[in-house]
Scaffold this active site. Structure first.
Site, PDB file in Angstrom:
ATOM      1  CE  LYS A 114     -17.192  70.459  25.092  1.00 22.96           C
ATOM      2  NZ  LYS A 114     -16.837  71.406  24.045  1.00 22.96           N
ATOM      3  CE  LYS A 196     -10.204  69.332  27.420  1.00 22.81           C
ATOM      4  NZ  LYS A 196     -10.139  69.987  26.163  1.00 22.81           N
ATOM      5  CE  LYS A 199     -10.821  77.375  24.432  1.00 25.45           C
ATOM      6  NZ  LYS A 199     -11.952  76.693  23.824  1.00 25.45           N
TER       7      LYS A 199
HETATM    8  P1  ATP Z   1     -13.677  73.912  26.179  1.00 24.64           P
HETATM    9  O1  ATP Z   1     -13.351  73.833  27.635  1.00 24.64           O
HETATM   10  O2  ATP Z   1     -14.424  75.131  25.802  1.00 24.64           O
HETATM   11  O3  ATP Z   1     -14.274  72.671  25.625  1.00 24.64           O
HETATM   12  P2  ATP Z   1     -10.887  73.483  25.609  1.00 24.64           P
HETATM   13  O4  ATP Z   1     -10.097  74.220  26.618  1.00 24.64           O
HETATM   14  O5  ATP Z   1     -10.949  72.020  25.734  1.00 24.64           O
HETATM   15  O6  ATP Z   1     -12.321  74.121  25.456  1.00 24.64           O
HETATM   16  P3  ATP Z   1     -10.698  73.549  22.732  1.00 24.64           P
HETATM   17  O7  ATP Z   1     -11.137  74.760  21.999  1.00 24.64           O
HETATM   18  O8  ATP Z   1     -11.622  72.413  22.779  1.00 24.64           O
HETATM   19  O9  ATP Z   1     -10.275  73.900  24.225  1.00 24.64           O
HETATM   20  O10 ATP Z   1      -9.305  73.067  22.177  1.00 24.64           O
HETATM   21  C1  ATP Z   1      -8.408  73.816  21.404  1.00 24.64           C
HETATM   22  C2  ATP Z   1      -7.098  73.096  21.252  1.00 24.64           C
HETATM   23  O11 ATP Z   1      -6.407  73.075  22.497  1.00 24.64           O
HETATM   24  C3  ATP Z   1      -7.208  71.636  20.826  1.00 24.64           C
HETATM   25  O12 ATP Z   1      -6.135  71.329  19.966  1.00 24.64           O
HETATM   26  C4  ATP Z   1      -7.090  70.886  22.095  1.00 24.64           C
HETATM   27  O13 ATP Z   1      -6.621  69.573  21.889  1.00 24.64           O
HETATM   28  C5  ATP Z   1      -6.070  71.744  22.836  1.00 24.64           C
HETATM   29  N1  ATP Z   1      -6.232  71.601  24.277  1.00 24.64           N
HETATM   30  C6  ATP Z   1      -7.289  71.982  25.015  1.00 24.64           C
HETATM   31  N2  ATP Z   1      -7.085  71.724  26.307  1.00 24.64           N
HETATM   32  C7  ATP Z   1      -5.861  71.165  26.385  1.00 24.64           C
HETATM   33  C8  ATP Z   1      -5.066  70.674  27.479  1.00 24.64           C
HETATM   34  N3  ATP Z   1      -5.515  70.716  28.704  1.00 24.64           N
HETATM   35  N4  ATP Z   1      -3.851  70.172  27.199  1.00 24.64           N
HETATM   36  C9  ATP Z   1      -3.381  70.135  25.952  1.00 24.64           C
HETATM   37  N5  ATP Z   1      -4.079  70.571  24.885  1.00 24.64           N
HETATM   38  C10 ATP Z   1      -5.293  71.081  25.089  1.00 24.64           C
END
Ligand code: ATP
Ligand code: LTN
Length: 332
Positions: A114, A196, A199
Site C-alpha cells: 500500500k 489477489k 475491491k
Molecule cells: P482493499 O482492496 O480495499 O484493500 P480487499 O478487497 O483486500 O480491500 P479487505 O477489506 O482488505 O478487502 O478484506 C476483507 C476480507 O476479505 C478479509 O478477510 C480478506 O482476507 C478477504 N479477502 C479480500 N480479498 C480476498 C480475495 N481476493 N480472496 C479471498 N479473500 C479475500
C-alpha cells in the site's frame, strides 16, 4: 452462561465488496455463525488509512452492513457494528502501540504494497494498521478469526502482541487463531491471476463486485485470462487462471473442485468461462435484491448498528479496563 467460543472478523468499507471478500470471508462466516459467539465489524477506521471520499465512505459503510445481512449474516445471532462506534478500539490500539516495534510494522507485506501504491500518502495509520487490527480482535477475546489468506501476516502479529503482553503482565488476552478456508481463501484477479482480487484494484475488469449486474459479470468472465493448453484442470502452479475460475465456480455452485473438474471435462475454455459467469451472476441476483430492500429501510439498519455498538462496547470496555489496570493506569 454462554459456552460458545468467540469469533471476530471485519471488512473495510473501501468500495463495493468483491466475490473475493465473499469467498474468503463472508461465506465462511455464514457457516460459523450458529456455533460461535460472533462479532462482525465494518472497519471504517482501517478504511481511512487510504484517502476516502467522505460521502462515499458513509454510503459504502451502510451498503456493507446491508450486504452482510443480504448474504445471510443474521443480526439476531451476530453482533454487527461499525468499528468507529466503539472508541475502545482506538484506545486499546494506543496501548498496544507501545508493545509493537516499528521494524515489525515496516516488514508487513500489506504496508509495503500500500505504501508503494499510495506513495503520496504513507501515513502513520497505514503503518499502524495491523496494531489496530490486533486491538479489534483482542478486545473481544476472540479465539478465532476467519479471514482470507492475505490477512495471515496480520493475524500472526496480533498473536505476537497478545503473547508479549501476557508474558510481561499476566494472561490478559486470548491468543487468537486464524481460520482459513481450503478453497476460496485467495481468489485472484481475473485479468492477472498472480494478484489477489481486490475491491480497490485499478482495473475493475479483474474484480467481480457483489453488486455487478449479470451483463457485467458475464462480460468480465468471458474476458478472464486463462492459460495455455485446453484442459479445464485444477493446477494452481501451471494453470493459475483456470484454477482460479474453478475455485470461484466451486464456491458459488457449492461443489467440490473434483466435481467441478468432472463437469467441465472436455469443454473448451470459452464455454467453461460462460458457465462460471452464469453461475456467479445467478447466485448474486438474490443477494442484490435483498441488499436493495435493506438499504431502503435505513431505520432498521440503524437499529442493528445501535444494538451492535452497545453489545460490542460492553465487551470491549471490560477488556480495556483490565488492560488499563495491568499497565498501571490510575483507576477511580
Ligand atoms: P482493499 O482492496 O480495499 O484493500 P480487499 O478487497 O483486500 O480491500 P479487505 O477489506 O482488505 O478487502 O478484506 C476483507 C476480507 O476479505 C478479509 O478477510 C480478506 O482476507 C478477504 N479477502 C479480500 N480479498 C480476498 C480475495 N481476493 N480472496 C479471498 N479473500 C479475500
Ligand atoms: N484488515 C482486515 C479487516 C479487518 C479485520 C479486523 C479482519 C480489520 N480488523 C479484525 C479480522 C479481524 C482486512 O481484511 N483487510
Amino acid at each position: 452462561m454462554d459456552e460458545k467460543k468467540t469469533l471476530y472478523s471485519a471488512i473495510q468499507p473501501t468500495n463495493n465488496l468483491t466475490i473475493g471478500n465473499y469467498a474468503g470471508a463472508i461465506s465462511n462466516w455464514l457457516k460459523l455463525q450458529d456455533d460461535y459467539n460472533c462479532y462482525f465489524a465494518i472497519a471504517d477506521m482501517h478504511a481511512i488509512t487510504v484517502r476516502q471520499t467522505p460521502a462515499e465512505l458513509r454510503q459504502k459503510t451502510l451498503a456493507t452492513l446491508a450486504l452482510y445481512i443480504a448474504c445471510g449474516v443474521d443480526p439476531q445471532k451476530c453482533c454487527l457494528y461499525i468499528q468507529s462506534h466503539v472508541p475502545a478500539h482506538a484506545e486499546l490500539c494506543w496501548v498496544l502501540n507501545t508493545f509493537t516495534y516499528v521494524g515489525e510494522m515496516e516488514r508487513m507485506t500489506q504496508f509495503k504494497d500500500k505504501s508503494a501504491r499510495h506513495a503520496e500518502n504513507v501515513n502513520m495509520g497505514l503503518m499502524d494498521y495491523p496494531v489496530l487490527m490486533a486491538a479489534d480482535i483482542l478486545l473481544y477475546r476472540a479465539q478465532y478469526v476467519p479471514v482470507g489468506e492475505d490477512q495471515r501476516q496480520h493475524l500472526e502479529i496480533a498473536r505476537d502482541i497478545a503473547q508479549r503482553f501476557n508474558n510481561i503482565y499476566s494472561p490478559t488476552f486470548t491468543v487468537p487463531e486464524g481460520l482459513f478456508l481450503k478453497v476460496g481463501a485467495k481468489i485472484n484477479d481475473l485479468q492477472d491471476p498472480a494478484k489477489k482480487m481486490s475491491k480497490s484494484a485499478e482495473n475493475p475488469n479483474g474484480s467481480i463486485f457483489l453488486n455487478d449486474g449479470k451483463d457485467a459479470v458475464i462480460r468480465k468472465f468471458k474476458r478472464a485470462v486463462t492459460d495455455s493448453g485446453a484442459e479445464v484442470k485444477y493446477d494452481p502452479v501451471n494453470k493459475p487462471g483456470v484454477s482460479n475460475l474453478l475455485s470461484i465456480y466451486s464456491i458459488f455452485a457449492k461443489k467440490s473442485i473434483e466435481e467441478a473438474e468432472a463437469e467441465f471435462a472436455g469443454m473448451g475454455y470459452g464455454e467453461f468461462k460462460l458457465a462460471v459467469g452464469e453461475t456467479v451472476a445467478d447466485s448474486l441476483a438474490p443477494i442484490q435484491a435483498e441488499q436493495a430492500k435493506l438499504l431502503a429501510d435505513v431505520q432498521y439498519l440503524n437499529t442493528v448498528l445501535k444494538n451492535g455498538a452497545e453489545t460490542a462496547a460492553r465487551t470491549a470496555a471490560k477488556t480495556l479496563y483490565k488492560v488499563h489496570k495491568k499497565i498501571g493506569f490510575y483507576q477511580i
